[in-house]
Scaffold this motif. Structure first.
Motif, PDB file in Angstrom:
ATOM      1  N   VAL A  52      55.084  60.160  32.244  1.00 34.38           N
ATOM      2  CA  VAL A  52      55.082  58.977  32.071  1.00 34.38           C
ATOM      3  C   VAL A  52      56.837  58.434  32.733  1.00 34.38           C
ATOM      4  CG1 VAL A  52      55.652  56.587  30.341  1.00 34.38           C
ATOM      5  CG2 VAL A  52      54.639  59.141  29.710  1.00 34.38           C
ATOM      6  N   VAL A  53      55.617  57.156  33.203  1.00 35.48           N
ATOM      7  CA  VAL A  53      56.656  56.371  34.269  1.00 35.48           C
ATOM      8  C   VAL A  53      56.972  55.359  33.737  1.00 35.48           C
ATOM      9  CG1 VAL A  53      57.405  55.000  36.339  1.00 35.48           C
ATOM     10  CG2 VAL A  53      56.481  57.270  36.496  1.00 35.48           C
ATOM     11  N   VAL A  54      58.872  54.371  33.163  1.00 36.72           N
ATOM     12  CA  VAL A  54      58.797  53.203  32.543  1.00 36.72           C
ATOM     13  C   VAL A  54      59.239  52.477  33.460  1.00 36.72           C
ATOM     14  CG1 VAL A  54      59.874  51.553  31.044  1.00 36.72           C
ATOM     15  CG2 VAL A  54      59.106  54.165  29.952  1.00 36.72           C
ATOM     16  N   CYS A  55      59.140  51.386  33.573  1.00 30.09           N
ATOM     17  CA  CYS A  55      59.548  50.537  34.747  1.00 30.09           C
ATOM     18  C   CYS A  55      59.568  48.752  34.330  1.00 30.09           C
ATOM     19  CB  CYS A  55      59.564  49.464  35.601  1.00 30.09           C
ATOM     20  SG  CYS A  55      57.209  49.823  36.252  1.00 30.09           S
ATOM     21  N   THR A  56      61.026  47.990  33.532  1.00 27.34           N
ATOM     22  CA  THR A  56      61.127  47.334  32.958  1.00 27.34           C
ATOM     23  C   THR A  56      61.776  46.338  33.084  1.00 27.34           C
ATOM     24  OG1 THR A  56      60.785  48.421  30.585  1.00 27.34           O
ATOM     25  CG2 THR A  56      61.619  46.332  30.362  1.00 27.34           C
ATOM     26  N   LEU A  57      61.320  45.204  32.935  1.00 27.38           N
ATOM     27  CA  LEU A  57      61.597  44.230  34.172  1.00 27.38           C
ATOM     28  C   LEU A  57      62.436  44.418  35.539  1.00 27.38           C
ATOM     29  CD1 LEU A  57      63.977  42.081  31.508  1.00 27.38           C
ATOM     30  CD2 LEU A  57      61.597  41.862  31.966  1.00 27.38           C
ATOM     31  N   VAL A  58      61.428  45.542  36.114  1.00 31.66           N
ATOM     32  CA  VAL A  58      62.059  45.991  37.353  1.00 31.66           C
ATOM     33  C   VAL A  58      61.016  46.221  39.041  1.00 31.66           C
ATOM     34  CG1 VAL A  58      62.337  48.607  38.468  1.00 31.66           C
ATOM     35  CG2 VAL A  58      63.131  48.291  36.616  1.00 31.66           C
ATOM     36  N   LEU A  59      59.848  45.252  38.711  1.00 29.60           N
ATOM     37  CA  LEU A  59      59.016  45.558  39.781  1.00 29.60           C
ATOM     38  C   LEU A  59      59.452  43.928  40.247  1.00 29.60           C
ATOM     39  CD1 LEU A  59      55.604  47.006  38.761  1.00 29.60           C
ATOM     40  CD2 LEU A  59      57.203  47.906  40.292  1.00 29.60           C
ATOM     41  N   CYS A  60      60.361  43.058  40.322  1.00 29.34           N
ATOM     42  CA  CYS A  60      60.195  41.808  40.685  1.00 29.34           C
ATOM     43  C   CYS A  60      62.018  42.051  40.936  1.00 29.34           C
ATOM     44  CB  CYS A  60      60.609  41.160  39.156  1.00 29.34           C
ATOM     45  SG  CYS A  60      61.946  41.196  37.991  1.00 29.34           S
ATOM     46  N   THR A  61      61.992  43.154  41.172  1.00 24.83           N
ATOM     47  CA  THR A  61      63.558  43.830  42.205  1.00 24.83           C
ATOM     48  C   THR A  61      63.053  44.677  43.393  1.00 24.83           C
ATOM     49  OG1 THR A  61      64.070  45.542  40.347  1.00 24.83           O
ATOM     50  CG2 THR A  61      64.836  43.245  39.811  1.00 24.83           C
ATOM     51  N   LYS A 115      62.186  64.411  27.053  1.00 25.98           N
ATOM     52  CA  LYS A 115      63.198  64.546  28.139  1.00 25.98           C
ATOM     53  C   LYS A 115      63.326  63.124  29.520  1.00 25.98           C
ATOM     54  CE  LYS A 115      62.165  67.349  32.174  1.00 25.98           C
ATOM     55  NZ  LYS A 115      61.870  69.178  33.110  1.00 25.98           N
ATOM     56  N   VAL A 116      64.268  63.065  29.702  1.00 25.01           N
ATOM     57  CA  VAL A 116      64.323  61.738  30.141  1.00 25.01           C
ATOM     58  C   VAL A 116      65.016  61.767  31.590  1.00 25.01           C
ATOM     59  CG1 VAL A 116      65.066  59.367  30.453  1.00 25.01           C
ATOM     60  CG2 VAL A 116      64.159  60.758  28.171  1.00 25.01           C
ATOM     61  N   ILE A 117      64.460  61.243  32.757  1.00 28.48           N
ATOM     62  CA  ILE A 117      64.885  60.967  34.675  1.00 28.48           C
ATOM     63  C   ILE A 117      65.105  59.752  34.040  1.00 28.48           C
ATOM     64  CG2 ILE A 117      64.976  61.861  36.353  1.00 28.48           C
ATOM     65  CD1 ILE A 117      62.865  63.220  35.786  1.00 28.48           C
ATOM     66  N   CYS A 118      66.205  59.503  34.991  1.00 27.76           N
ATOM     67  CA  CYS A 118      66.819  58.507  35.311  1.00 27.76           C
ATOM     68  C   CYS A 118      67.161  57.785  35.805  1.00 27.76           C
ATOM     69  CB  CYS A 118      68.092  57.223  34.071  1.00 27.76           C
ATOM     70  SG  CYS A 118      68.260  57.715  32.400  1.00 27.76           S
ATOM     71  N   THR A 119      66.580  56.472  37.130  1.00 29.49           N
ATOM     72  CA  THR A 119      66.837  56.143  37.923  1.00 29.49           C
ATOM     73  C   THR A 119      67.110  54.526  38.971  1.00 29.49           C
ATOM     74  OG1 THR A 119      64.635  55.581  38.922  1.00 29.49           O
ATOM     75  CG2 THR A 119      64.389  57.598  39.648  1.00 29.49           C
ATOM     76  N   ASP A 120      68.296  54.437  39.154  1.00 25.89           N
ATOM     77  CA  ASP A 120      68.606  53.485  39.754  1.00 25.89           C
ATOM     78  C   ASP A 120      69.310  52.990  40.315  1.00 25.89           C
ATOM     79  OD1 ASP A 120      68.969  50.786  37.334  1.00 25.89           O
ATOM     80  OD2 ASP A 120      70.039  50.528  38.621  1.00 25.89           O
ATOM     81  N   PRO A 121      69.535  52.556  41.487  1.00 22.80           N
ATOM     82  CA  PRO A 121      69.804  52.010  42.799  1.00 22.80           C
ATOM     83  C   PRO A 121      71.264  51.700  42.653  1.00 22.80           C
ATOM     84  CG  PRO A 121      68.753  50.252  42.623  1.00 22.80           C
ATOM     85  CD  PRO A 121      68.443  50.799  42.171  1.00 22.80           C
ATOM     86  N   ASN A 122      71.687  51.422  41.176  1.00 18.37           N
ATOM     87  CA  ASN A 122      73.135  51.098  41.152  1.00 18.37           C
ATOM     88  C   ASN A 122      73.685  51.395  40.519  1.00 18.37           C
ATOM     89  OD1 ASN A 122      75.632  50.021  40.531  1.00 18.37           O
ATOM     90  ND2 ASN A 122      75.312  47.856  39.916  1.00 18.37           N
ATOM     91  N   ILE A 179      59.646  61.524  30.794  1.00 14.79           N
ATOM     92  CA  ILE A 179      60.164  60.776  30.890  1.00 14.79           C
ATOM     93  C   ILE A 179      60.565  59.840  32.494  1.00 14.79           C
ATOM     94  CG2 ILE A 179      59.850  58.169  30.391  1.00 14.79           C
ATOM     95  CD1 ILE A 179      59.702  58.873  27.455  1.00 14.79           C
ATOM     96  N   LEU A 180      60.197  59.442  33.597  1.00 14.84           N
ATOM     97  CA  LEU A 180      61.321  58.681  33.938  1.00 14.84           C
ATOM     98  C   LEU A 180      60.972  57.435  34.004  1.00 14.84           C
ATOM     99  CD1 LEU A 180      61.470  59.475  37.901  1.00 14.84           C
ATOM    100  CD2 LEU A 180      60.794  57.343  37.310  1.00 14.84           C
ATOM    101  N   GLU A 181      62.131  56.883  33.774  1.00 18.26           N
ATOM    102  CA  GLU A 181      62.212  55.292  34.189  1.00 18.26           C
ATOM    103  C   GLU A 181      63.307  55.035  34.931  1.00 18.26           C
ATOM    104  OE1 GLU A 181      64.383  51.855  31.282  1.00 18.26           O
ATOM    105  OE2 GLU A 181      64.289  53.694  30.376  1.00 18.26           O
ATOM    106  N   ILE A 182      62.328  54.010  36.072  1.00 17.18           N
ATOM    107  CA  ILE A 182      63.155  52.882  37.522  1.00 17.18           C
ATOM    108  C   ILE A 182      63.847  51.519  36.936  1.00 17.18           C
ATOM    109  CG2 ILE A 182      62.258  52.079  39.250  1.00 17.18           C
ATOM    110  CD1 ILE A 182      59.059  53.661  38.439  1.00 17.18           C
ATOM    111  N   GLY A 183      64.371  51.643  37.367  1.00 14.77           N
ATOM    112  CA  GLY A 183      65.936  51.243  37.353  1.00 14.77           C
ATOM    113  C   GLY A 183      66.037  50.689  35.731  1.00 14.77           C
TER     114      GLY A 183
END
Length: 173
Positions: free
Chosen positions: A138-147, A92-99, A73-77
């Motif tokens: 799987v890609v998960v993005c929760t409350l992210v596309l608005c940012t 297995k989790v891959i995490c991304t965040d710009p901060n 799973i990759l989680e955006i934001g």
């Protein structure tokens, strides 16, 4: 139509003035450090209110596990990692965040969710993920596309990194 677009553009620009001022006076770096602390508190409250809905939304994730395989799973934001409790065991989790300042909160969430395998934390935006082609299930993005700045580019990146579904079982999804 043009008048309405100009009006809403003006409204959005006015709402962004505080962020521009924060950046101009050099406080944006402080904001990036403080925001994860605020989001950690908000996320706990949000998860309590949305618990049943999130259980339902994430329930089908285990269906993406290939026989004898491991779900990636990759989680955006990813923020502070509040979705981890809803992921199926053994993922297995891959995490991304710009901060980058979310990492210490993310590590705490990973320790609280030992049923998961933490792969890596990538400091990047949704528009330019530094993840290999067809490398996640799987890609998960929760409350992210608005940012994100460019939603179509973010969705192109999601399409690029997702493994193609080859099973006929997924024809109805």
């Amino acid at each position: 139509m043009s008048l309405a677009i100009r009006f809403w553009t003006l409204v959005v620009n006015m709402l962004c003035i505080p962020m521009h001022v924060i950046n101009a006076v050099g406080l944006y770096k402080v904001y990036k450090r403080v925001f994860p602390m605020i989001l950690r508190s908000f996320s706990a409250s949000y998860n309590q209110k949305m618990h049943e809905r999130k259980v339902e939304l994430f329930r089908s994730l285990s269906e993406f596990i290939k026989p004898g395989g491991k779900l990636t799973i990759l989680e955006i934001g990813c923020g502070t990692g509040t979705n981890f409790q809803f992921y199926p065991p053994g993922c297995k989790v891959i995490c991304t965040d710009p901060n980058p300042h979310f990492q210490k909160y993310l590590e705490k969430s990973m320790k609280e969710n030992e049923q998961l395998t933490f792969d890596r934390f990538v400091v990047t935006s949704g528009e330019d993920m530094s993840v290999g082609d067809e490398s996640v299930d799987v890609v998960v993005c929760t409350l992210v596309l608005c940012t994100v700045r460019d939603i179509p580019q973010t969705l192109r990146e999601v399409h690029r990194i997702l493994r193609p579904v080859r099973s006929s079982n997924w024809a109805n999804i």
